[in-house]
Design a protein around this motif. Structure first.
Motif, PDB file in Angstrom:
ATOM      1  N   LEU A  12      24.610  31.468  45.046  1.00  0.00           N
ATOM      2  CA  LEU A  12      25.291  30.567  44.122  1.00  0.00           C
ATOM      3  C   LEU A  12      26.476  31.252  43.450  1.00  0.00           C
ATOM      4  O   LEU A  12      27.514  30.614  43.202  1.00  0.00           O
ATOM      5  N   ALA A  13      26.350  32.535  43.170  1.00  0.00           N
ATOM      6  CA  ALA A  13      27.465  33.277  42.583  1.00  0.00           C
ATOM      7  C   ALA A  13      28.634  33.357  43.565  1.00  0.00           C
ATOM      8  O   ALA A  13      29.800  33.229  43.159  1.00  0.00           O
ATOM      9  N   MET A  14      28.343  33.552  44.841  1.00  0.00           N
ATOM     10  CA  MET A  14      29.405  33.595  45.846  1.00  0.00           C
ATOM     11  C   MET A  14      30.138  32.256  45.919  1.00  0.00           C
ATOM     12  O   MET A  14      31.372  32.218  45.974  1.00  0.00           O
ATOM     13  N   VAL A  15      29.374  31.171  45.916  1.00  0.00           N
ATOM     14  CA  VAL A  15      29.986  29.848  45.985  1.00  0.00           C
ATOM     15  C   VAL A  15      30.838  29.599  44.744  1.00  0.00           C
ATOM     16  O   VAL A  15      31.987  29.153  44.842  1.00  0.00           O
ATOM     17  N   ALA A  16      30.291  29.895  43.583  1.00  0.00           N
ATOM     18  CA  ALA A  16      31.025  29.657  42.335  1.00  0.00           C
ATOM     19  C   ALA A  16      32.287  30.509  42.262  1.00  0.00           C
ATOM     20  O   ALA A  16      33.359  30.011  41.875  1.00  0.00           O
ATOM     21  N   LEU A  17      32.182  31.768  42.614  1.00  0.00           N
ATOM     22  CA  LEU A  17      33.346  32.652  42.569  1.00  0.00           C
ATOM     23  C   LEU A  17      34.441  32.179  43.521  1.00  0.00           C
ATOM     24  O   LEU A  17      35.626  32.172  43.176  1.00  0.00           O
ATOM     25  N   GLY A  23      40.372  27.278  42.964  1.00  0.00           N
ATOM     26  CA  GLY A  23      40.975  26.413  41.959  1.00  0.00           C
ATOM     27  C   GLY A  23      42.126  27.069  41.228  1.00  0.00           C
ATOM     28  O   GLY A  23      43.168  26.449  40.999  1.00  0.00           O
ATOM     29  N   ALA A  24      41.934  28.316  40.860  1.00  0.00           N
ATOM     30  CA  ALA A  24      42.979  29.029  40.120  1.00  0.00           C
ATOM     31  C   ALA A  24      44.243  29.185  40.959  1.00  0.00           C
ATOM     32  O   ALA A  24      45.359  28.984  40.463  1.00  0.00           O
ATOM     33  N   TYR A  25      44.076  29.529  42.220  1.00  0.00           N
ATOM     34  CA  TYR A  25      45.253  29.712  43.074  1.00  0.00           C
ATOM     35  C   TYR A  25      45.870  28.385  43.497  1.00  0.00           C
ATOM     36  O   TYR A  25      47.078  28.300  43.721  1.00  0.00           O
ATOM     37  N   ALA A  26      45.063  27.328  43.604  1.00  0.00           N
ATOM     38  CA  ALA A  26      45.615  26.018  43.955  1.00  0.00           C
ATOM     39  C   ALA A  26      46.524  25.511  42.845  1.00  0.00           C
ATOM     40  O   ALA A  26      47.544  24.866  43.126  1.00  0.00           O
ATOM     41  N   LEU A  27      46.172  25.797  41.593  1.00  0.00           N
ATOM     42  CA  LEU A  27      47.029  25.389  40.478  1.00  0.00           C
ATOM     43  C   LEU A  27      48.381  26.095  40.507  1.00  0.00           C
ATOM     44  O   LEU A  27      49.368  25.577  39.983  1.00  0.00           O
ATOM     45  N   GLN A  28      48.420  27.261  41.122  1.00  0.00           N
ATOM     46  CA  GLN A  28      49.664  28.024  41.220  1.00  0.00           C
ATOM     47  C   GLN A  28      50.376  27.800  42.553  1.00  0.00           C
ATOM     48  O   GLN A  28      51.363  28.467  42.853  1.00  0.00           O
ATOM     49  N   SER A  29      49.841  26.901  43.384  1.00  0.00           N
ATOM     50  CA  SER A  29      50.392  26.596  44.713  1.00  0.00           C
ATOM     51  C   SER A  29      50.431  27.817  45.621  1.00  0.00           C
ATOM     52  O   SER A  29      51.359  27.997  46.407  1.00  0.00           O
ATOM     53  N   GLU A  30      49.446  28.670  45.501  1.00  0.00           N
ATOM     54  CA  GLU A  30      49.292  29.822  46.396  1.00  0.00           C
ATOM     55  C   GLU A  30      48.225  29.456  47.424  1.00  0.00           C
ATOM     56  O   GLU A  30      47.025  29.499  47.148  1.00  0.00           O
ATOM     57  N   TRP A  31      48.664  29.055  48.614  1.00  0.00           N
ATOM     58  CA  TRP A  31      47.733  28.427  49.545  1.00  0.00           C
ATOM     59  C   TRP A  31      46.891  29.408  50.347  1.00  0.00           C
ATOM     60  O   TRP A  31      45.766  29.074  50.722  1.00  0.00           O
ATOM     61  N   VAL A  32      47.390  30.579  50.624  1.00  0.00           N
ATOM     62  CA  VAL A  32      46.588  31.557  51.374  1.00  0.00           C
ATOM     63  C   VAL A  32      45.395  32.040  50.536  1.00  0.00           C
ATOM     64  O   VAL A  32      44.255  32.009  51.015  1.00  0.00           O
ATOM     65  N   PRO A  33      45.599  32.471  49.283  1.00  0.00           N
ATOM     66  CA  PRO A  33      44.439  32.847  48.471  1.00  0.00           C
ATOM     67  C   PRO A  33      43.495  31.668  48.208  1.00  0.00           C
ATOM     68  O   PRO A  33      42.283  31.850  48.094  1.00  0.00           O
ATOM     69  N   THR A  34      44.038  30.448  48.139  1.00  0.00           N
ATOM     70  CA  THR A  34      43.187  29.263  47.977  1.00  0.00           C
ATOM     71  C   THR A  34      42.278  29.107  49.178  1.00  0.00           C
ATOM     72  O   THR A  34      41.068  28.874  49.034  1.00  0.00           O
ATOM     73  N   ALA A  35      42.844  29.248  50.358  1.00  0.00           N
ATOM     74  CA  ALA A  35      42.048  29.136  51.583  1.00  0.00           C
ATOM     75  C   ALA A  35      41.003  30.246  51.660  1.00  0.00           C
ATOM     76  O   ALA A  35      39.870  30.009  52.087  1.00  0.00           O
ATOM     77  N   LEU A  36      41.362  31.438  51.235  1.00  0.00           N
ATOM     78  CA  LEU A  36      40.397  32.543  51.251  1.00  0.00           C
ATOM     79  C   LEU A  36      39.262  32.306  50.261  1.00  0.00           C
ATOM     80  O   LEU A  36      38.108  32.639  50.541  1.00  0.00           O
ATOM     81  N   GLY A  37      39.566  31.719  49.117  1.00  0.00           N
ATOM     82  CA  GLY A  37      38.521  31.378  48.156  1.00  0.00           C
ATOM     83  C   GLY A  37      37.569  30.339  48.716  1.00  0.00           C
ATOM     84  O   GLY A  37      36.344  30.434  48.554  1.00  0.00           O
ATOM     85  N   LEU A  38      38.115  29.336  49.381  1.00  0.00           N
ATOM     86  CA  LEU A  38      37.264  28.325  50.012  1.00  0.00           C
ATOM     87  C   LEU A  38      36.422  28.934  51.131  1.00  0.00           C
ATOM     88  O   LEU A  38      35.251  28.580  51.306  1.00  0.00           O
TER      89      LEU A  38
END
Length: 57
Positions: A12-17, A23-38
């Motif tokens: 659950l910690a992995m999913v939440a992190l 979410g944080a990177y999507a707000l900044q329009s940084e798509w590569v880190p967003t994809a890595l978070g997902l």
């Protein structure tokens, strides 16, 4: 039972992190880190399925 609770917490910690990072990177329009978070969240879900919700061995 304690071991299963620990593995559940880790998963659950992995999913939440991963979702927080995405979410944080999507707000900044940084798509590569967003994809890595997902992707990290997906790894967490796979861990939960394999280690916690799998049939007893």
């Amino acid at each position: 039972m304690e071991r299963r609770r620990l593995k559940t917490g880790i998963g659950l910690a992995m999913v939440a992190l991963g979702l927080v990072q995405a979410g944080a990177y999507a707000l900044q329009s940084e798509w590569v880190p967003t994809a890595l978070g997902l992707f990290y969240s997906v790894i967490g879900l796979a861990y939960l399925r394999a280690e916690v919700y799998a049939a007893d061995r």
